[in-house]
Write an enzyme that holds these catalytic residues in place. Structure first.
Site, PDB file in Angstrom:
ATOM      1  CB  CYS A 232      -1.160   0.209   1.650  1.00 26.04           C
ATOM      2  SG  CYS A 232      -2.119  -1.163   0.833  1.00 26.04           S
TER       3      CYS A 232
ATOM      4  CG  HIS B  78      -2.970   3.534   1.688  1.00 19.34           C
ATOM      5  ND1 HIS B  78      -3.441   2.571   0.485  1.00 19.34           N
ATOM      6  CD2 HIS B  78      -3.055   2.793   2.572  1.00 19.34           C
ATOM      7  CE1 HIS B  78      -3.562   1.799   1.168  1.00 19.34           C
ATOM      8  NE2 HIS B  78      -4.005   1.293   1.609  1.00 19.34           N
TER       9      HIS B  78
ATOM     10  CG  ASN C 164      -6.782  -0.530   1.446  1.00 18.92           C
ATOM     11  OD1 ASN C 164      -5.950  -0.130   0.358  1.00 18.92           O
ATOM     12  ND2 ASN C 164      -5.997  -1.537   2.378  1.00 18.92           N
TER      13      ASN C 164
HETATM   14  N1  ACO Z   1     -19.042  -8.127   8.814  1.00 20.08           N
HETATM   15  C1  ACO Z   1     -19.136  -8.066  10.172  1.00 20.08           C
HETATM   16  N2  ACO Z   1     -18.848  -8.158  11.311  1.00 20.08           N
HETATM   17  C2  ACO Z   1     -17.057  -8.567  11.547  1.00 20.08           C
HETATM   18  C3  ACO Z   1     -16.082  -8.332  10.861  1.00 20.08           C
HETATM   19  C4  ACO Z   1     -17.246  -7.967   9.187  1.00 20.08           C
HETATM   20  N3  ACO Z   1     -17.073  -8.089   7.416  1.00 20.08           N
HETATM   21  N4  ACO Z   1     -15.183  -8.396  10.802  1.00 20.08           N
HETATM   22  C5  ACO Z   1     -14.623  -8.715  11.529  1.00 20.08           C
HETATM   23  N5  ACO Z   1     -16.535  -8.702  12.217  1.00 20.08           N
HETATM   24  C6  ACO Z   1     -16.283  -8.892  13.798  1.00 20.08           C
HETATM   25  C7  ACO Z   1     -15.561  -9.683  14.392  1.00 20.08           C
HETATM   26  O1  ACO Z   1     -15.716 -11.264  13.950  1.00 20.08           O
HETATM   27  C8  ACO Z   1     -15.665  -9.085  15.746  1.00 20.08           C
HETATM   28  O2  ACO Z   1     -16.507  -9.952  16.384  1.00 20.08           O
HETATM   29  P1  ACO Z   1     -16.317 -10.199  17.893  1.00 20.08           P
HETATM   30  O3  ACO Z   1     -16.178  -8.895  18.635  1.00 20.08           O
HETATM   31  O4  ACO Z   1     -18.060 -11.649  17.743  1.00 20.08           O
HETATM   32  O5  ACO Z   1     -15.073 -11.143  17.647  1.00 20.08           O
HETATM   33  C9  ACO Z   1     -16.245  -7.962  16.143  1.00 20.08           C
HETATM   34  O6  ACO Z   1     -16.616  -7.597  14.973  1.00 20.08           O
HETATM   35  C10 ACO Z   1     -14.990  -6.638  16.302  1.00 20.08           C
HETATM   36  O7  ACO Z   1     -13.819  -7.341  15.222  1.00 20.08           O
HETATM   37  P2  ACO Z   1     -12.672  -6.686  15.340  1.00 20.08           P
HETATM   38  O8  ACO Z   1     -11.274  -6.950  14.576  1.00 20.08           O
HETATM   39  O9  ACO Z   1     -12.048  -5.963  17.233  1.00 20.08           O
HETATM   40  O10 ACO Z   1     -13.159  -5.083  14.692  1.00 20.08           O
HETATM   41  P3  ACO Z   1     -12.037  -3.339  14.818  1.00 20.08           P
HETATM   42  O11 ACO Z   1     -12.769  -2.612  15.153  1.00 20.08           O
HETATM   43  O12 ACO Z   1     -10.541  -3.459  14.783  1.00 20.08           O
HETATM   44  O13 ACO Z   1     -12.243  -3.679  12.889  1.00 20.08           O
HETATM   45  C11 ACO Z   1     -10.849  -3.219  11.012  1.00 20.08           C
HETATM   46  C12 ACO Z   1     -11.580  -4.068  11.659  1.00 20.08           C
HETATM   47  C13 ACO Z   1     -12.034  -2.466  10.130  1.00 20.08           C
HETATM   48  C14 ACO Z   1      -9.974  -4.252  10.597  1.00 20.08           C
HETATM   49  C15 ACO Z   1      -9.810  -2.080  11.807  1.00 20.08           C
HETATM   50  O14 ACO Z   1      -8.996  -3.269  13.054  1.00 20.08           O
HETATM   51  C16 ACO Z   1      -8.931  -2.048  10.476  1.00 20.08           C
HETATM   52  O15 ACO Z   1      -9.050  -0.732  10.197  1.00 20.08           O
HETATM   53  N6  ACO Z   1      -7.781  -1.783  10.915  1.00 20.08           N
HETATM   54  C17 ACO Z   1      -6.205  -1.391  10.009  1.00 20.08           C
HETATM   55  C18 ACO Z   1      -6.631  -2.718   8.672  1.00 20.08           C
HETATM   56  C19 ACO Z   1      -6.573  -1.895   7.840  1.00 20.08           C
HETATM   57  O16 ACO Z   1      -6.484  -0.863   7.333  1.00 20.08           O
HETATM   58  N7  ACO Z   1      -5.673  -2.438   5.958  1.00 20.08           N
HETATM   59  C20 ACO Z   1      -5.787  -1.871   4.580  1.00 20.08           C
HETATM   60  C21 ACO Z   1      -4.993  -3.314   5.109  1.00 20.08           C
HETATM   61  S1  ACO Z   1      -3.824  -1.771   5.645  1.00 20.08           S
HETATM   62  C22 ACO Z   1      -2.688  -0.740   4.845  1.00 20.08           C
HETATM   63  O17 ACO Z   1      -3.738  -0.116   4.090  1.00 20.08           O
HETATM   64  C23 ACO Z   1      -2.512   0.264   6.064  1.00 20.08           C
END
Ligand code: ACO
Length: 324
Positions: A118, A251, A281
């Site tokens: 990325c 990004h 993304n």
């Molecule tokens: N739909 C519904 N529920 C979901 C989904 C989905 N697509 N994905 C996860 N969940 C659930 C999980 O299973 C979890 O359930 P639980 O509480 O029963 O265990 C709950 O939602 C919360 O999950 P978390 O992982 O704690 O959610 P979080 O608030 O951290 O959000 C996310 C997840 C969006 C991935 C966040 O951590 C994030 O944005 N991280 C950055 C990652 C990123 O941007 N990556 C892109 C590539 S890297 C880059 O480009 C920089």
């Protein structure tokens, strides 16, 4: 020449737009539950575009490149450098840049791919900038292009809802007028496992796990602090204070990360270009796609100061401060 300047930009998205509702319905057919509400609240994403089965990264890059060349007012034959930042090359080799060069109908100029996931566009821009300032090139085509959907596991709802496909391009030209004023690049390979595609092709077989694996919360934390530090680094190097930045073009991974970055820098959200809601993304394509859309929409104008930022797998991160 003292600077590399942006002469023109272009971008391209594949035809198929997939809304959160469409994706949720597709996943539900496999017994996987997600919703527009969850995706919107956690990421800001409402839709993404997916390439067709026969569509490759160079196919997406070609129209983006043509538009950028047209906007720059130069012919492909005038290019002396093509750099394609991609994580999803058409093939193992030749590079996507070489394949794109042939599709542009030219030959002779240097062409290579660059892999920093990325952050790839920021890396490619920085390399092209250095080559132009060193006198190795006068006109460079710098592209971020991805068919990132190829790396997604549609059984893993924690990753497959986040990404999309697309391409963005910039034509740089040597100039004595200010253009790219400062760039900074960083990496920390010790963090490889927080975001990776841990597989490859070996002896004709797939080995490992060639789909995205991510520790979302670890990525989130690393991204916010890395982006803040690297932004301050280019601000200081360019000698342009944060108040004089007209547009932040981060990004486009997650609206919460983006808002967090703007806030830490003290930049009002209205000065941030946001396309993540429509594109998801798109990895290396996200920054040049956002840049081109904002230029074509008349938001970004000549003479304005732009802060571009990238962060991603590796872990890698980088920034550029540019007078457009
Ligand atoms: N739909 C519904 N529920 C979901 C989904 C989905 N697509 N994905 C996860 N969940 C659930 C999980 O299973 C979890 O359930 P639980 O509480 O029963 O265990 C709950 O939602 C919360 O999950 P978390 O992982 O704690 O959610 P979080 O608030 O951290 O959000 C996310 C997840 C969006 C991935 C966040 O951590 C994030 O944005 N991280 C950055 C990652 C990123 O941007 N990556 C892109 C590539 S890297 C880059 O480009 C920089």
């Amino acid at each position: 020449p003292r600077y590399a300047r942006i002469l023109g930009t272009g971008s391209h998205l594949p035809a198929r737009r997939v809304s959160n509702e469409d994706l949720a319905a597709q996943l539900a057919a496999d017994g996987i539950e997600t919703s527009d509400a969850w995706i919107t609240e956690r990421t800001g994403i409402k839709a993404r575009y997916f390439a067709g089965p026969g569509e490759s990264t160079s196919d997406l890059a070609l129209p983006a490149a043509r538009r950028a060349l047209e906007a720059a007012g130069i012919e492909a034959a005038q290019l002396d450098l093509i750099v394609v930042a991609t994580t999803t090359p058409d093939m193992v080799f030749p590079s996507t840049a070489c394949l794109l060069q042939a599709k542009l109908g030219v030959a002779g100029c240097a062409a290579f791919d660059l892999q920093a996931v990325c952050s790839g566009f920021l890396y490619a821009l920085s390399v092209a900038d250095a080559m132009i300032r060193a006198g190795q090139a006068r006109h460079a085509l710098v592209i971020g292009a991805e068919v990132f959907s190829r790396l997604l596991d549609f059984k893993d709802r924690t990753t497959c809802v986040l990404f999309g496909d697309g391409a963005g391009a910039v034509v740089l030209g040597a100039s004595d007028e200010p253009g790219i004023r400062a760039t900074a690049l960083h990496a920390d390979g010790a963090q490889a496992e927080v975001l990776c595609v841990p597989g490859t092709v070996h002896g004709g077989s797939v080995v490992g796990h060639p789909v995205v694996r991510m520790d979302g919360q670890a990525v989130f934390k690393l991204a916010v602090s890395a982006l803040d530090k690297v932004a301050r680094e280019v601000i200081e190097r360019a000698g342009i204070p944060a108040e004089q930045i007209d547009w932040l073009i981060p990004h486009q991974a997650n609206l919460r990360i983006m808002k967090g970055t703007a806030k830490k820098l003290g930049l009002p959200e209205e000065r941030m270009v946001v396309t993540v809601q429509e594109h998801g993304n798109t990895s290396a394509a996200s920054v040049p796609l956002a840049l081109d859309e904002a230029i074509r929409a008349g938001q970004i104008r000549r003479g304005q100061n732009l802060l571009l930022e990238g962060v991603g797998g590796g872990f890698t991160w980088g920034a550029a401060l540019i007078t457009y």
